[in-house]
Design a protein around this motif. Structure first.
Motif, mmCIF file in Angstrom:
data_model
loop_
_atom_site.group_PDB
_atom_site.id
_atom_site.type_symbol
_atom_site.label_atom_id
_atom_site.label_comp_id
_atom_site.label_asym_id
_atom_site.label_seq_id
_atom_site.Cartn_x
_atom_site.Cartn_y
_atom_site.Cartn_z
ATOM 1 N N UNK A 256 44.202 42.412 31.386
ATOM 2 C CA UNK A 256 44.916 43.489 30.680
ATOM 3 C C UNK A 256 44.095 44.584 29.861
ATOM 4 N N UNK A 257 43.228 43.710 29.103
ATOM 5 C CA UNK A 257 41.897 44.623 28.405
ATOM 6 C C UNK A 257 41.075 45.258 29.231
ATOM 7 N N UNK A 258 40.531 44.571 30.105
ATOM 8 C CA UNK A 258 39.474 44.861 31.259
ATOM 9 C C UNK A 258 40.329 46.466 32.002
ATOM 10 N N UNK A 259 41.437 46.330 32.461
ATOM 11 C CA UNK A 259 42.265 47.441 33.290
ATOM 12 C C UNK A 259 42.217 48.585 32.261
ATOM 13 N N UNK A 260 42.962 48.272 30.975
ATOM 14 C CA UNK A 260 43.090 49.274 30.185
ATOM 15 C C UNK A 260 41.640 50.140 29.560
ATOM 16 N N UNK A 261 40.730 49.104 29.134
ATOM 17 C CA UNK A 261 39.632 50.051 28.784
ATOM 18 C C UNK A 261 38.664 50.644 29.895
ATOM 19 N N UNK A 262 38.689 50.073 31.204
ATOM 20 C CA UNK A 262 38.110 50.958 32.305
ATOM 21 C C UNK A 262 38.694 52.285 32.255
ATOM 22 N N UNK A 263 39.944 52.351 32.325
ATOM 23 C CA UNK A 263 40.416 53.429 32.462
ATOM 24 C C UNK A 263 40.415 54.557 31.222
ATOM 25 N N UNK A 264 40.187 53.876 30.070
ATOM 26 C CA UNK A 264 40.279 54.831 28.700
ATOM 27 C C UNK A 264 38.666 55.210 28.578
ATOM 28 N N UNK A 265 37.811 54.336 28.969
ATOM 29 C CA UNK A 265 36.171 54.490 28.594
ATOM 30 C C UNK A 265 35.671 55.075 29.826
ATOM 31 N N UNK A 266 36.148 54.944 31.126
ATOM 32 C CA UNK A 266 35.382 55.490 32.171
ATOM 33 C C UNK A 266 33.938 55.100 32.277
ATOM 34 N N UNK A 267 33.372 54.057 32.265
ATOM 35 C CA UNK A 267 32.129 53.799 32.264
ATOM 36 C C UNK A 267 31.572 54.192 33.521
ATOM 37 N N UNK A 268 30.236 54.533 33.382
ATOM 38 C CA UNK A 268 29.502 55.339 34.643
ATOM 39 C C UNK A 268 29.476 54.372 35.852
ATOM 40 N N UNK A 269 29.489 53.017 35.606
ATOM 41 C CA UNK A 269 29.240 52.083 36.691
ATOM 42 C C UNK A 269 30.430 51.324 36.952
ATOM 43 N N UNK A 270 31.353 51.432 36.432
ATOM 44 C CA UNK A 270 32.769 51.153 37.095
ATOM 45 C C UNK A 270 33.225 52.272 37.931
#
Length: 457
Positions: A256-270
């Motif tokens: 859940x945290x991975x899904x949420x924080x990728x959307x929130x932080x939008x890291x360049x290599x995700x």
């Protein structure tokens, strides 16, 4: 690295106070790695109201070390650390004043847990340390003594790190830490990582998060990133100077945290716009004979599914098991296409809903039981899973069918008060991905503890 501290003083005029007790816990974001606790002889009188508040009196301090005798230890334990305190402005001012009397310029970056709490845990009745930690279910002993208050601040800060979804605290810490500015060898980064379940964050030298991932073994996963030869891994290897992580204990919380924080932080290599993590869903409809039918189909955003699947094969496998477990009809679940009876009826394992022999009322009861178990629509519940430590559990909070967030609680503190539960929960977005993650995890982990509760009035 953080130096979490609390100071007790003599009271008195501004900038004339002396320190009577100090406690410092060196904290790496996950555990205390060093500590220093000492009474201190302030060489001045203690105000009576302070004696009543702390219980520290002049007799207790007669043989205690003076500040200059412990100053070197304070410098060493706080070196390359950010000072963290509840009302940090006060504690930092007192320390700077004491060092200035010795002719030493003491400078450290600071973080205040009062300010962080107001931002990350809003709408609390009080932000005094005692009242705040009690309202959050954080145990505290030796209140108004340096060690007890500093340890309570450690636990509070740990919760604040959990709630900092944008990871601003961590990113700022990396930027300020001069040791992080050097280009470390990847082997040095891996050496400091644990083999635990959680979410990890790969940073550039300025603290920016360039990749977020989840793993049941963070050390092993980062090693794979740093040894892989694919295009994305090579780019990560080129820019990675630090890896931080958040242990979760629970794989569900990590997902859940991975899904949420990728959307929130939008890291360049995700992936910039991460594809939906499921492709197929299970829907229901009532046919002309009033039987509830179940149907696997591609995800349709206009319809509300019972549950979702990563692919068609996993959906078909699940439905085959469901037909057996709930004694459902193959025809009415879309498994066996026929205009007459299903195969299970022919071998005397179906009650005949496919040809009208079993009444819709009897058949639909079993279908509704299945739907109720596999959908949390309109439900109020807490899913209890593993915690980060032996005496801790994680809580995944769902209210009226809406995922609200996750939190952690000590086993000695029972989760039976919804207001307290809401305080410890880190709010998270409710979306189709989170619903899929939760339902998929619950399907695979049938022994999960689930507490259902009445909706608040």
């Amino acid at each position: 690295m953080y130096a979490i501290l609390d100071i007790e003083t003599t009271g008195g005029k501004y900038n004339e106070e002396g320190i009577t007790e100090i406690a410092i816990y060196k904290y790496d974001g996950h555990q205390v790695v060093d500590q220093f606790i000492s009474l201190i002889n302030p060489e001045r009188d203690i105000q009576p109201f302070v004696v009543n508040l702390t219980g520290i009196n002049s007799n207790m301090l007669r043989n205690a070390p003076k500040f200059y005798e412990v100053a070197k230890r304070i410098v060493e334990i706080t070196e390359d650390c950010i000072l963290v305190a509840h009302n940090a402005q006060f504690d930092y001012r007192i320390l700077v004043t004491e060092f200035r009397r010795l002719g030493y310029e003491f400078t450290r970056e600071t973080l205040c847990t009062v300010e962080l709490s107001k931002n990350l845990i809003p709408n609390q009745a009080s932000y005094s340390l005692g009242k705040l930690v009690r309202s959050l279910g954080i145990p505290v002993t030796d209140r108004h003594r340096a060690s007890g208050d500093a340890l309570a601040t450690v636990k509070l800060f740990k919760m604040l790190l959990d709630k900092d979804s944008s990871k601003q605290i961590i990113q700022e810490s990396i930027r300020l830490n001069p040791k992080r500015q050097l280009e470390p060898r990847h082997i040095d980064i891996i050496e400091d990582l644990p083999s635990v379940t959680g979410v990890y964050y790969i940073h550039k030298a300025d603290g920016e998060i360039i990749y977020i991932g989840k793993s049941n073994n963070i050390k092993k996963r980062i090693n794979q990133h740093f040894t892989s030869t694919n295009h994305k891994s090579k780019k990560i290897q080129l820019h990675a100077t630090a890896v931080t992580y958040e242990a979760t204990g629970s794989e569900l919380v990590a997902l859940l945290k991975e899904s949420e924080e990728i959307k929130r932080n939008k890291p360049i290599y995700n992936r910039a716009l991460r594809r939906t993590i499921f492709t197929h869903a299970l829907y229901s409809f009532v046919d002309d004979q009033n039987y509830i039918n179940l149907k696997i189909d591609k995800v349709d955003g206009r319809k509300k599914p019972i549950t979702t699947f990563s692919n068609r094969d996993s959906a078909k496998s699940f439905m085959t098991k469901t037909v057996e477990e709930y004694n459902l009809c193959q025809k009415l679940t879309g498994i066996y296409k026929t205009k007459s009876s299903c195969f299970k009826y022919d071998i005397k394992e179906c009650h005949g809903a496919c040809i009208g022999e079993e009444t819709p009322e009897l058949y639909n009861k079993r279908v509704e039981s299945f739907i109720n178990k596999n959908s949390y629509k309109n439900k109020n519940m807490v899913i209890i899973d593993k915690g980060r430590e032996i005496d801790e559990r994680s809580a995944i909070y769902i209210e009226n069918g809406v995922f609200k967030g996750v939190g952690f609680f000590n086993l000695n503190y029972q989760i039976n008060n919804i207001d307290v539960l809401e305080s410890i929960i880190t709010p998270m977005q409710n979306n189709r991905d989170t619903q899929h993650i939760i339902q998929n995890y619950m399907r695979k982990n049938k022994r999960l503890k689930v507490i259902q509760f009445d909706k608040k009035s």
